[in-house]
Scaffold this motif. Structure first.
Motif, short mmCIF file in Angstrom:
data_model
loop_
_atom_site.label_atom_id
_atom_site.label_comp_id
_atom_site.label_asym_id
_atom_site.label_seq_id
_atom_site.Cartn_x
_atom_site.Cartn_y
_atom_site.Cartn_z
N ALA A 1 0.83 -1.20 0.00
CA ALA A 1 0.00 0.00 0.00
C ALA A 1 0.87 1.26 0.00
CB ALA A 1 -0.94 0.01 1.21
N ALA A 2 2.18 1.09 0.17
CA ALA A 2 3.11 2.24 0.27
C ALA A 2 2.48 3.32 1.13
CB ALA A 2 3.47 2.78 -1.12
N MET A 3 2.02 2.92 2.31
CA MET A 3 1.21 3.82 3.13
C MET A 3 1.98 5.06 3.57
SD MET A 3 -0.94 3.34 6.52
CE MET A 3 0.21 4.54 7.16
N THR A 4 1.31 6.19 3.51
CA THR A 4 1.95 7.46 3.83
C THR A 4 1.14 8.27 4.84
OG1 THR A 4 0.90 8.28 1.81
CG2 THR A 4 3.26 7.89 1.73
N ARG A 5 1.85 8.98 5.70
CA ARG A 5 1.24 9.95 6.60
C ARG A 5 2.14 11.17 6.73
NH1 ARG A 5 -3.09 8.94 10.38
NH2 ARG A 5 -2.89 11.18 10.71
N SER A 6 1.49 12.32 6.94
CA SER A 6 2.22 13.56 7.23
C SER A 6 2.34 13.73 8.74
CB SER A 6 1.48 14.76 6.66
OG SER A 6 1.32 14.62 5.27
N ILE A 7 3.50 14.14 9.18
CA ILE A 7 3.77 14.28 10.61
C ILE A 7 4.43 15.64 10.83
CG2 ILE A 7 5.19 13.36 12.50
CD1 ILE A 7 4.83 10.68 10.44
#
Lengths: 184, 423
Positions: B212-218
């Motif tokens: 899913a190449a999961m991404t989140r902004s932090i």
């Protein structure tokens, strides 16, 4: 203070900061071409969108082949999420969160489809196919016209219906600086 | 009973709750050994078979007793997949604060990747002076820290409190998207400093190496404060389902942001608005607007025993045991009620009580055999008090999905069976 003692002081400060938590410096400088190959994300304002284009008409065929089994005909939902509909339901008792009713940014759709879909074969679609799918889903949601071409320029300008209904709980989110212009 | 301290058995709140001193110092002795409902009798045979022949040999990697095989994570996948879904920690079967790595909850968006650590790289780029790759052998040479920290999916507990009618299931099935481990790794700030952070950077984008190449902004502020590049969980290398060979770990923040199988960190001026932080993990309010970037997990507690599936055998003395945690800091106090919230007694907290970690609380309860409603509420050192279900729903409605932290009430029936109730 003599130059020598100033030098000793600077040396002490420098050594002290190393001890306080710097690493051994083992990172390997990355070649810009290699970075470009890894750098697949698309920002909400469309930064990073690649060359290519597609329309809803093209997207219908891609959808039938790769998406319909899980997301149903016309994005109506099936094994997995509905992608279409739900506009006007968010403040009611049974909100339906779809691309059309909920997603605040159209560029996110391109980013997500390209990185994670189709579920069994992620990263298998061409950029043209992803643009076409994006156009098809935006068209089914009544956001763009059927013949409208989606590319890096046009997709970045698409204004999603739910764009202004998010309240950042983190103060420095600067939501207002992303896609600040009203739709054309 | 000899050894019983009259002071310790003083009632601390209504319907049989005893003073927490029962669990301090001489507390266990004060109860009398046989009186705790959870103790089981020793085998009656004077010379059981396992004393009549040598036991099995040593092993290279241990396993639990086969008699414990029933203690399992409960798994659930999105239809049409077998790797996109959740598994829940069986909280009702565990004690103490550390979750065994094999029972740590899971949330995967496209299964568990099998990553060759020698082929895995972490790229740090974007608004930095020098984009850098790190291999795993190099990362292992960096200064590390170890912290005992909880991790909780922000969707945890919503089924316990946000259904129209209360759903009765085990405590783990309702609240098991939370676990606690000792995490060891490199402070992210060290690696970011090496790359050289551009003053224009205010966020990072973290990307996983799953399908899913999961991404989140932090927020960069969190990344520089206490974020870890975690390499070890409970002393050994991360489990694949927890991000092997390296995961991001953000103490106190919703679990989805602690991106597993970390492969890329991009420094950016603004949040990237990924699918996970817009279409998901945003809290829908009754007016149709949604809260976004609701990062810290709020103060919460739950009684793990008694709980549904752990029936009481009959009137008598029982231990109430549960867990409390807060993404804002340390647990300052946990209170327990056995009369549906009319009166409260302070529970004993088991040391150590650590910031953004799991705290075990216990109370002694003399059950008189009549139906009763037991509940716990936690207060953290920021002053936050775990709210009632009614207060949360009045503020946020029933459709916000994430960050539900209402007080959990269990009803103990006259037959000793425990059910979920809204009280």
């Amino acid at each position: 203070m003599s130059m020598r003692s100033l030098g000793a002081l600077l040396l002490t400060v420098f050594v002290g900061s190393v001890a306080a938590g710097e690493g051994p410096g083992l990172g390997i400088e990355a070649d810009p071409r290699e970075v470009a190959a890894w750098d697949i994300d698309i920002a909400a304002d469309g930064t990073g969108l690649p060359p290519g284009s597609g329309t809803a008409t093209d997207g219908a065929a891609v959808y039938a082949r790769h998406c319909l089994a899980c997301h149903g005909a016309w994005g109506s939902g099936g094994l997995n999420d509905a992608l279409v509909g739900g506009q006007g339901t968010l403040d009611g008792p049974a909100p339906l969160r779809t691309v059309g009713s909920f997603w605040p940014f159209a560029a996110t759709l391109f980013d997500y489809v390209r990185r994670a879909m189709p579920y069994l074969e992620p990263r298998s679609l061409s950029n043209d196919e992803v643009y076409a799918l994006t156009a098809y889903l935006l068209f089914l949601n009544g956001i763009i016209a059927e013949k409208q071409t989606m590319d890096a320029r046009t997709l970045a300008k698409v204004r999603m219906p739910n764009r202004d209904n998010f309240i950042p709980a983190y103060p420095a989110a600067q939501l207002e600086r992303i896609q600040p212009e009203a739709p054309e | 009973m000899p050894g019983r301290s009259p002071e310790a058995l003083k009632l601390a709140a209504g319907n049989g709750l005893l003073h927490r001193r029962l669990f301090m110092k001489r507390g266990a002795a004060a109860l009398g050994a046989g009186s705790l409902g959870l103790l089981t009798a020793l085998p009656s045979r004077a010379a059981p078979s396992w004393m009549r022949a040598p036991g099995r040999p040593m092993t290279g990697y241990g396993a639990r007793s086969s008699h414990e095989d029933a203690v399992q994570r409960l798994t659930a996948s999105v239809p049409g997949t077998d790797g996109c879904g959740i598994s829940l920690t069986p909280l009702q079967s565990l004690e103490g604060t550390i979750t065994p790595s094999s029972l740590h909850f899971e949330r995967h968006h496209s299964g568990v990747p099998e990553i060759d650590p020698d082929a895995h790289r972490l790229l740090v780029h974007g608004l930095v002076k020098r984009p850098l790759f790190f291999d795993m052998a190099s990362l292992s040479r960096y200064p590390m820290v170890s912290r005992i920290l909880f991790l909780e999916c922000s969707g945890n507990s919503s089924q316990a409190g946000l259904e129209p009618e209360p759903v009765t299931d085990t405590c783990g099935a309702l609240h098991g998207l939370v676990s606690c481990s000792e995490w060891t790794g490199v402070p992210l700030s060290v690696v970011l400093d090496e790359a050289g952070v551009d003053p224009a950077a205010h966020w990072i984008l973290a990307e996983g190496a799953d399908a899913a190449a999961m991404t989140r902004s932090i927020p960069l502020a969190k990344a520089m404060d206490d974020a870890l590049l975690a390499l070890y969980q409970n002393g050994e290398r991360l489990r694949p389902e927890n991000g092997y060979p390296v995961r991001l770990f953000l103490p106190g923040y919703e679990g989805n942001m602690s991106v597993k199988w970390l492969r890329r960190i991009k420094l950016t001026a603004r949040p990237s608005m990924t699918r996970e932080e817009t279409a998901r993990y945003t809290d829908l309010l009754p007016d149709g607007r949604s809260l976004m970037f609701t990062f810290p997990m709020q103060v919460k507690s739950v009684i793990t025993s008694p709980s549904p599936g752990l029936a009481l055998a009959g009137p008598g003395l029982y231990q109430i045991s549960g867990m409390a945690w807060s993404g804002l800091g340390r647990i300052a106090r946990v209170e327990v009620s056995a009369d549906g919230g009319a009166t409260w007694a302070e529970a004993a907290l088991s040391e150590p009580v650590l910031s953004k970690s799991m705290t075990r609380f216990r109370a002694a309860w003399r059950w008189n055999g009549a139906p009763a409603v037991i509940m716990s509420r936690a207060i953290d050192d920021s002053g936050a008090v775990q709210p009632t279900r009614a207060a949360i729903i009045a503020e946020k409605g029933m459709n916000f999905l994430y960050h539900y932290n209402g007080i959990q009430a269990w009803r103990v029936g006259g037959d000793g069976q425990v059910t979920n109730v809204y009280a």
